[in-house]
Scaffold this active site. Structure first.
Site, PDB file in Angstrom:
ATOM      1  CE  LYS A 110       7.872   0.641   1.363  1.00 42.68           C
ATOM      2  NZ  LYS A 110       7.804   1.368   2.624  1.00 42.68           N
ATOM      3  CE  LYS A 189      -1.217  -3.057  -1.033  1.00 37.85           C
ATOM      4  NZ  LYS A 189      -0.751  -1.727  -0.915  1.00 37.85           N
ATOM      5  CE  LYS A 192      -1.204   6.694   0.042  1.00 35.64           C
ATOM      6  NZ  LYS A 192      -0.358   5.917   0.967  1.00 35.64           N
TER       7      LYS A 192
HETATM    8  P1  ADP Z   1      -0.160   2.527  -0.734  1.00 31.50           P
HETATM    9  O1  ADP Z   1       0.187   1.135  -1.203  1.00 31.50           O
HETATM   10  O2  ADP Z   1      -1.236   3.130  -1.546  1.00 31.50           O
HETATM   11  O3  ADP Z   1       1.074   3.426  -0.614  1.00 31.50           O
HETATM   12  P2  ADP Z   1       0.009   2.366   2.104  1.00 31.50           P
HETATM   13  O4  ADP Z   1       1.080   1.333   2.049  1.00 31.50           O
HETATM   14  O5  ADP Z   1       0.374   3.774   2.504  1.00 31.50           O
HETATM   15  O6  ADP Z   1      -0.754   2.396   0.701  1.00 31.50           O
HETATM   16  O7  ADP Z   1      -1.149   1.831   3.022  1.00 31.50           O
HETATM   17  C1  ADP Z   1      -1.837   2.551   4.020  1.00 31.50           C
HETATM   18  C2  ADP Z   1      -2.858   1.620   4.617  1.00 31.50           C
HETATM   19  O8  ADP Z   1      -3.867   1.297   3.630  1.00 31.50           O
HETATM   20  C3  ADP Z   1      -2.260   0.282   5.080  1.00 31.50           C
HETATM   21  O9  ADP Z   1      -2.834  -0.076   6.323  1.00 31.50           O
HETATM   22  C4  ADP Z   1      -2.653  -0.687   4.010  1.00 31.50           C
HETATM   23  O10 ADP Z   1      -2.837  -1.987   4.499  1.00 31.50           O
HETATM   24  C5  ADP Z   1      -3.974  -0.115   3.479  1.00 31.50           C
HETATM   25  N1  ADP Z   1      -4.073  -0.389   2.033  1.00 31.50           N
HETATM   26  C6  ADP Z   1      -3.326   0.180   1.052  1.00 31.50           C
HETATM   27  N2  ADP Z   1      -3.676  -0.279  -0.167  1.00 31.50           N
HETATM   28  C7  ADP Z   1      -4.667  -1.176   0.033  1.00 31.50           C
HETATM   29  C8  ADP Z   1      -5.445  -2.006  -0.831  1.00 31.50           C
HETATM   30  N3  ADP Z   1      -5.277  -1.978  -2.148  1.00 31.50           N
HETATM   31  N4  ADP Z   1      -6.369  -2.802  -0.289  1.00 31.50           N
HETATM   32  C9  ADP Z   1      -6.559  -2.825   1.062  1.00 31.50           C
HETATM   33  N5  ADP Z   1      -5.872  -2.074   1.946  1.00 31.50           N
HETATM   34  C10 ADP Z   1      -4.923  -1.252   1.456  1.00 31.50           C
END
Ligand code: ADP
Ligand code: TRP
Length: 325
Positions: A110, A189, A192
């Site tokens: 991060k 990937k 957000k």
């Molecule tokens: P972001 O990267 O959008 O902030 P988070 O880290 O808050 O997402 O992830 C919340 C959940 O969604 C986690 O369990 C994560 O593994 C899953 N997740 C997030 N992005 C993906 C993705 N692109 N593909 C599969 N699972 C995802």
């Protein structure tokens, strides 16, 4: 089995969140005691604008409810409505070796992405351990990216139990059956934080626009293509029935199909998949008081459990006066 998981309200939820995590959270609630929360304390580690944080938190609540979270059965709350976790986080901090946190990759990742290296970001896994341990969770369903944090929670629980006697249940991680990483429109990937998402409930025409923009290579229509490296195919895999998918795979290998055609089918299938939930999502939007009541009721149920654990923990470490209980 008590199943617990949290999701950060760090933006609008997208189809990567849904297929990677939420869908399985929702399935698990049927046969388990589900404890799901919106991790707004955790979201503060990235210093969001207050009004935006509040809005995202509420959106996550509406998304989960629209997609089938059953608030009668599952305990569903806003993390900050159960402030006992922050007290537990402090008590856990006092037994957590620095080295354990220094080994966590998410802090380094991060900061490399440009986030401020604040202490909350560094101590993030301790608050997550508190979330898990305060509810005596047996199973924590998360994406593979969170595996290290669950291991840290176990390590902290073992350390605490060794020093103070058996206090915490050791949680097991349940790595969600990966649908693989869902790619965003730029091919990275979907996240957000990358501004490359397709939100679950954005208007259908905007979903269409974004899917049509998904990055693909420049192989000509007639040439054979590799389904395993294609972002459009990765999206198709999420929503196409097996037989149809096998058919598309053949077409890729044989050549003669253009990426535009595949994307159009992805759009149709995504619309079909989420359409039944859209009405409920719109109804909730008009009934925010109901959503707030659900969260408050969830917090009350969650606090009852957290309060009991904290009495046990405070006793174990020697806080508070002599109790006659
Ligand atoms: P972001 O990267 O959008 O902030 P988070 O880290 O808050 O997402 O992830 C919340 C959940 O969604 C986690 O369990 C994560 O593994 C899953 N997740 C997030 N992005 C993906 C993705 N692109 N593909 C599969 N699972 C995802
Ligand atoms: N760190 C998790 C994520 O970013 C969210 C989270 C916070 C969580 N506390 C938790 C997940 C406790 C599982 C259990 O996805």
């Amino acid at each position: 089995m008590r199943v617990l998981s949290g999701i950060q309200p760090s933006g609008k939820l997208h189809i990567g969140n849904y297929f990677g995590a939420m869908r399985q959270h929702l399935q698990l609630q049927a046969e388990n005691e589900g404890f799901y929360f919106i991790a707004d304390y955790h979201a503060l580690t990235t210093n969001p604008v207050p009004s935006v944080l509040r809005e995202h938190t509420f959106n996550v609540a509406m998304d989960y409810l629209a997609l089938g979270l059953d608030p009668q059965k599952t305990v569903f709350w806003r993390q900050s409505d159960v402030p006992e976790v922050t007290e537990l986080a402090w008590l856990l901090s006092c037994v957590t070796p620095m080295g354990l946190l220094q080994r966590c990759t998410s802090f380094k990742d991060k900061v490399a992405q440009g986030l401020s290296p604040v202490h909350g970001l560094f101590a993030y896994p301790i608050l997550q351990a508190a979330d898990i341990l305060i509810f005596d969770s047996n199973l924590v369903p998360v994406g593979a990216d969170q595996k290290q944090h669950i291991e840290v929670a176990r390590d902290i629980a073992v350390k605490f139990n060794t020093i103070y006697g058996e206090t915490f249940v050791l949680p097991d991680e349940h790595i969600l059956k990966s649908v693989a990483v869902v790619p965003g429109i730029d091919g990275r990937k979907m996240s957000k934080s990358y501004n490359n998402t397709i939100e679950i409930f954005e208007p259908e025409n905007s979903v269409k626009k974004k899917v049509m923009q998904v990055v693909t290579d420049s192989t000509p229509v007639e040439a054979p293509k590799n389904p395993d490296t294609c972002n459009a195919f990765a999206l198709l895999k999420l929503v196409a029935p097996d037989a149809e998918l096998a058919d598309w795979k053949q077409k890729y290998l044989a050549g003669g199909v253009g990426y535009g055609t595949v994307k159009k089918r992805v759009v149709e299938l995504l619309h079909e998949y989420f359409r039944p939930y859209r009405q409920k999502r719109q109804d909730l939007e008009k009934n925010r008081d109901y959503v707030e009541r659900v969260l408050c009721d969830g917090a009350r149920r969650a606090r009852a459990v957290a309060g009991q654990t904290m009495r046990r923990v405070r006793d174990a470490v020697g806080l508070g006066g002599i109790r006659n209980a």
